[in-house]
Design a protein around this motif. Sequence first.
Motif, short mmCIF file in Angstrom:
data_model
loop_
_atom_site.label_atom_id
_atom_site.label_comp_id
_atom_site.label_asym_id
_atom_site.label_seq_id
_atom_site.Cartn_x
_atom_site.Cartn_y
_atom_site.Cartn_z
N THR A 23 0.98 -1.18 -0.05
CA THR A 23 -0.04 0.11 0.08
C THR A 23 0.90 1.30 0.02
O THR A 23 0.72 2.22 -0.82
CB THR A 23 -0.93 0.08 1.13
N GLN A 26 2.68 2.34 -3.54
CA GLN A 26 1.58 2.77 -4.13
C GLN A 26 1.42 4.48 -3.81
O GLN A 26 0.97 5.21 -5.16
CB GLN A 26 0.18 2.41 -4.41
N LEU A 27 1.63 4.94 -2.73
CA LEU A 27 1.50 6.36 -2.49
C LEU A 27 2.57 7.08 -3.20
O LEU A 27 2.44 8.15 -3.97
CB LEU A 27 1.70 6.62 -0.92
N GLY A 150 -2.98 -3.36 -2.58
CA GLY A 150 -2.33 -2.13 -2.47
C GLY A 150 -2.17 -1.37 -3.71
O GLY A 150 -2.35 0.03 -3.74
N GLY A 154 -3.98 1.92 -2.35
CA GLY A 154 -2.75 2.92 -2.58
C GLY A 154 -3.29 4.15 -3.23
O GLY A 154 -3.40 5.32 -2.71
N ASP A 174 4.66 6.72 3.08
CA ASP A 174 5.38 5.53 2.79
C ASP A 174 6.50 5.22 3.58
O ASP A 174 6.81 4.14 3.92
CB ASP A 174 5.74 5.85 1.20
#
Length: 405
Positions: A23, A26-27, A150, A154, A174
């Motif tokens: 997750t 993906q940010l 994710g 995310g 993150d």
Amino acid sequence: MDTEPLRAAPFRRLWTSTVVTATGSQLTAVAVPLQIYDDTGSSALVGLAGAAALVPLVVFALWGGAVADLMDRRRLLLVSNAGIAVTSLLFWAQAATGVRSVTVLLVLLAVQQALFGINQPTRTASVARLVPAGQLPSATALISTVGQFGQIAGPLLAGALVPVLGLSVLYLCDSLALVAALWAVWRLPSIPPLKVAARRAGLADIVAGFRYMMRMRLLLVSFLVDIIAMVLGMPRALFPEMAQLDFGGPEGGGSALGVLYAAIPAGALLCGLLSGLYSRVHRHGVMVVLAISVWGLSIAGFGLSGPLWLAAVLLAVAGAADMVSMVFRGAILQSAATDEMRGRMQGVFTVVVAGGPRLADLLHGTVGAVAGTRPTVVGGGLLVAVAMPVLVAIVPAFWRYTAAR
């Protein structure tokens, strides 16, 4: 969902670290192109970020897989996880201090992807040492499912945080997630090589990995079928045009585009929740061939679909088929490769998974501009479905492959 592998504390810790990083990563994946576009207004520079990420990922995934075969994998995970956390902190620092340099962003992205290239094959190569052989399909499904989660959670979380807290917060979140993951990795047991004494990995080790793959036709085919499925049958480069022209979406995005992008990972995630069925199946080769055939036919159906809801359903079916293929290809790779070669094979796997969709973007974008979006999508999906029986006829051993009970 089969959660039996989570009863093993070491695998549970590895899986927990994967949940957090899937997750959190993906940010950053959303933040970097968003920051580049906000700073420059250039989609071409956003595309350049993709190239800057791919090259170090490919190089270091191959080298990192070789390293993972020659040293304690827990130690390598600690080093690479720590490095990724540091780069995320540097991303946050440059955003928080107002540095508006595309060069800085691209350099940080390249370094981070190089570290990810080392981390990913090491992480996946460790699974077979943490769970019994009979639980490999379920363990692979658990890892793959959180990866799909994710990809959905995310970007949604990023979209919610940016307007409220600002872009730099994505990088900071993150970083914090990676620190938590680092603690989980710290608690893993030592995973040293079973047969090879620790030494430096070089080009000869990477070449030896490719020679091993060419000798093991089962492994070679497991990579080849994924390349066929992704390169010929992944039409995401055409989603923006199709969302607007075929499904009535507005220019610049809209809900239609979001639905198209989300449908494949959503189908994969839902299929991952049914992983309790996977451990009952022992004809892994059959499952891979059938799953990729369904992928191709579903993509072809998507190209012929009319309403958006039908397109989304067909893409979700394709995503579910991709999850099945991923689970059983991963299980084949974990069980058929020896431990001293497992890291290098996972390095190749990382390159295939990362590189296939990018080659598909180039192919579909080029052919779609000439032949049109729908013919390109339908033709690609049908080629995937046709290629499977041809490949089985050439290498029937893959179809007959049965996992040890």
